[in-house]
Each structure stands twice: as structure tokens, then as C-alpha cells.
Motif scaffolding. Structure first.
Motif, PDB file in Angstrom:
ATOM      1  N   ARG A 155       1.949  18.535  -5.280  1.00 17.21           N
ATOM      2  CA  ARG A 155       0.778  19.382  -5.527  1.00 17.21           C
ATOM      3  C   ARG A 155       1.199  20.762  -6.032  1.00 17.21           C
ATOM      4  O   ARG A 155       0.595  21.309  -6.946  1.00 17.21           O
ATOM      5  N   LYS A 156       2.237  21.320  -5.413  1.00 19.59           N
ATOM      6  CA  LYS A 156       2.714  22.637  -5.818  1.00 19.59           C
ATOM      7  C   LYS A 156       3.201  22.610  -7.263  1.00 19.59           C
ATOM      8  O   LYS A 156       2.871  23.495  -8.049  1.00 19.59           O
ATOM      9  N   LYS A 157       3.989  21.601  -7.621  1.00 23.60           N
ATOM     10  CA  LYS A 157       4.506  21.491  -8.983  1.00 23.60           C
ATOM     11  C   LYS A 157       3.364  21.285  -9.975  1.00 23.60           C
ATOM     12  O   LYS A 157       3.365  21.870 -11.055  1.00 23.60           O
ATOM     13  N   LEU A 158       2.393  20.470  -9.633  1.00 21.51           N
ATOM     14  CA  LEU A 158       1.258  20.227 -10.510  1.00 21.51           C
ATOM     15  C   LEU A 158       0.457  21.511 -10.719  1.00 21.51           C
ATOM     16  O   LEU A 158       0.043  21.830 -11.837  1.00 21.51           O
ATOM     17  N   LYS A 159       0.266  22.266  -9.642  1.00 21.02           N
ATOM     18  CA  LYS A 159      -0.452  23.529  -9.736  1.00 21.02           C
ATOM     19  C   LYS A 159       0.297  24.505 -10.646  1.00 21.02           C
ATOM     20  O   LYS A 159      -0.321  25.193 -11.466  1.00 21.02           O
ATOM     21  N   GLU A 160       1.609  24.555 -10.534  1.00 20.92           N
ATOM     22  CA  GLU A 160       2.416  25.423 -11.396  1.00 20.92           C
ATOM     23  C   GLU A 160       2.285  25.016 -12.859  1.00 20.92           C
ATOM     24  O   GLU A 160       2.138  25.859 -13.744  1.00 20.92           O
ATOM     25  N   GLU A 161       2.335  23.708 -13.116  1.00 17.61           N
ATOM     26  CA  GLU A 161       2.201  23.216 -14.488  1.00 17.61           C
ATOM     27  C   GLU A 161       0.826  23.540 -15.056  1.00 17.61           C
ATOM     28  O   GLU A 161       0.703  23.921 -16.233  1.00 17.61           O
ATOM     29  N   MET A 162      -0.210  23.384 -14.231  1.00 14.76           N
ATOM     30  CA  MET A 162      -1.561  23.698 -14.688  1.00 14.76           C
ATOM     31  C   MET A 162      -1.719  25.193 -14.974  1.00 14.76           C
ATOM     32  O   MET A 162      -2.395  25.576 -15.926  1.00 14.76           O
ATOM     33  N   GLU A 163      -1.102  26.031 -14.175  1.00 16.18           N
ATOM     34  CA  GLU A 163      -1.161  27.472 -14.401  1.00 16.18           C
ATOM     35  C   GLU A 163      -0.480  27.844 -15.717  1.00 16.18           C
ATOM     36  O   GLU A 163      -0.990  28.669 -16.477  1.00 16.18           O
ATOM     37  N   ILE A 164       0.657  27.233 -15.997  1.00 20.01           N
ATOM     38  CA  ILE A 164       1.362  27.483 -17.263  1.00 20.01           C
ATOM     39  C   ILE A 164       0.485  27.051 -18.437  1.00 20.01           C
ATOM     40  O   ILE A 164       0.337  27.795 -19.422  1.00 20.01           O
ATOM     41  N   LEU A 165      -0.110  25.882 -18.332  1.00 17.79           N
ATOM     42  CA  LEU A 165      -0.998  25.387 -19.385  1.00 17.79           C
ATOM     43  C   LEU A 165      -2.185  26.324 -19.571  1.00 17.79           C
ATOM     44  O   LEU A 165      -2.555  26.667 -20.700  1.00 17.79           O
ATOM     45  N   HIS A 166      -2.763  26.756 -18.467  1.00 16.32           N
ATOM     46  CA  HIS A 166      -3.890  27.684 -18.540  1.00 16.32           C
ATOM     47  C   HIS A 166      -3.488  28.973 -19.253  1.00 16.32           C
ATOM     48  O   HIS A 166      -4.220  29.462 -20.132  1.00 16.32           O
ATOM     49  N   GLN A 167      -2.359  29.524 -18.891  1.00 20.79           N
ATOM     50  CA  GLN A 167      -1.896  30.755 -19.529  1.00 20.79           C
ATOM     51  C   GLN A 167      -1.665  30.558 -21.027  1.00 20.79           C
ATOM     52  O   GLN A 167      -1.987  31.437 -21.830  1.00 20.79           O
ATOM     53  N   GLN A 168      -1.137  29.415 -21.413  1.00 22.19           N
ATOM     54  CA  GLN A 168      -0.916  29.132 -22.827  1.00 22.19           C
ATOM     55  C   GLN A 168      -2.237  29.042 -23.582  1.00 22.19           C
ATOM     56  O   GLN A 168      -2.363  29.572 -24.685  1.00 22.19           O
ATOM     57  N   LEU A 169      -3.208  28.395 -22.983  1.00 26.13           N
ATOM     58  CA  LEU A 169      -4.501  28.245 -23.644  1.00 26.13           C
ATOM     59  C   LEU A 169      -5.258  29.556 -23.731  1.00 26.13           C
ATOM     60  O   LEU A 169      -5.961  29.818 -24.699  1.00 26.13           O
ATOM     61  N   VAL A 170      -5.131  30.386 -22.712  1.00 26.47           N
ATOM     62  CA  VAL A 170      -5.882  31.643 -22.680  1.00 26.47           C
ATOM     63  C   VAL A 170      -5.226  32.709 -23.553  1.00 26.47           C
ATOM     64  O   VAL A 170      -5.909  33.491 -24.198  1.00 26.47           O
ATOM     65  N   SER A 171      -3.913  32.748 -23.601  1.00 25.57           N
ATOM     66  CA  SER A 171      -3.235  33.845 -24.290  1.00 25.57           C
ATOM     67  C   SER A 171      -2.892  33.548 -25.751  1.00 25.57           C
ATOM     68  O   SER A 171      -2.588  34.468 -26.490  1.00 25.57           O
ATOM     69  N   ASP A 172      -2.975  32.322 -26.193  1.00 23.30           N
ATOM     70  CA  ASP A 172      -2.606  31.973 -27.567  1.00 23.30           C
ATOM     71  C   ASP A 172      -3.781  32.225 -28.513  1.00 23.30           C
ATOM     72  O   ASP A 172      -4.823  31.580 -28.407  1.00 23.30           O
ATOM     73  N   PRO A 173      -3.636  33.170 -29.459  1.00 22.04           N
ATOM     74  CA  PRO A 173      -4.727  33.461 -30.387  1.00 22.04           C
ATOM     75  C   PRO A 173      -5.129  32.252 -31.243  1.00 22.04           C
ATOM     76  O   PRO A 173      -6.282  32.130 -31.652  1.00 22.04           O
ATOM     77  N   ALA A 174      -4.191  31.354 -31.491  1.00 22.16           N
ATOM     78  CA  ALA A 174      -4.499  30.166 -32.290  1.00 22.16           C
ATOM     79  C   ALA A 174      -5.453  29.227 -31.569  1.00 22.16           C
ATOM     80  O   ALA A 174      -6.058  28.353 -32.192  1.00 22.16           O
ATOM     81  N   LYS A 175      -5.600  29.406 -30.270  1.00 26.45           N
ATOM     82  CA  LYS A 175      -6.467  28.531 -29.481  1.00 26.45           C
ATOM     83  C   LYS A 175      -7.809  29.198 -29.169  1.00 26.45           C
ATOM     84  O   LYS A 175      -8.515  28.783 -28.269  1.00 26.45           O
TER      85      LYS A 175
END
Length: 88
Positions: free
Chosen positions: A56-76
Motif C-alpha cells: 500500500r505504501k509503495k502504491l501510494k508513493e507511485e500514485m503521488e509521483i504520477l499525480h505530480q507529473q500530471l499536475v506539473s507538466d504543462p503538456a498535460k
């Protein structure tokens, strides 16, 4: 040593519902008679709990990374706007 391995297999099957009803009852009776088997069962359950929490901890970390990529990438930005519209 062989009995220990056999017990481990039985504990696994018991915990995952892999024993038929009669074998399950026999295993329960053995646990009542054997403090060592109960202790092994306890530790096996604890191991499963720790593995689940780690996953669960690893999955949460992966989801947070994905979220940050989606939120901070201007191309998205189109994707970001689509998501925001869903929750308005």
C-alpha cells in the motif's frame, strides 16, 4: 525440518482457503494442541500484514509521483482541465 515445511504449506492453505472442510477442521484441532503451530500461524499472519502495508505504501508513493507529473507538466494541461471539469 520436513514437518516444519509441511506446516508452512498447511498454514498457507489455511489462510488462503485452500483446505477442504475436513482438512480445515483437522488443522484447527492441531492448532489447539500445538502452541508452536499457533505461534507460526501468528507470525505468518503478521508477515502478510506487513507485506500488505508495504505494498500500500509503495502504491501510494507511485500514485503521488504520477499525480505530480500530471499536475506539473504543462503538456498535460488539457488533461488537467478535463479532470477539473469533472469535479466542478
Amino acid at each position: 525440518m520436513r514437518t516444519s515445511w509441511t506446516d508452512t504449506i498447511l498454514i498457507e492453505k489455511y489462510l488462503h482457503g485452500g483446505l477442504d472442510p475436513l482438512a480445515r477442521q483437522v488443522f484447527k484441532a492441531r492448532m489447539l494442541q500445538s502452541p508452536r503451530l499457533r505461534l507460526r500461524m501468528y507470525f505468518q499472519k503478521k508477515a502478510y500484514t506487513l507485506v500488505k502495508l508495504y505494498h500500500r505504501k509503495k502504491l501510494k508513493e507511485e500514485m503521488e509521483i504520477l499525480h505530480q507529473q500530471l499536475v506539473s507538466d504543462p503538456a498535460k494541461s488539457g488533461f488537467q482541465q478535463s479532470i477539473l471539469r469533472i469535479f466542478q
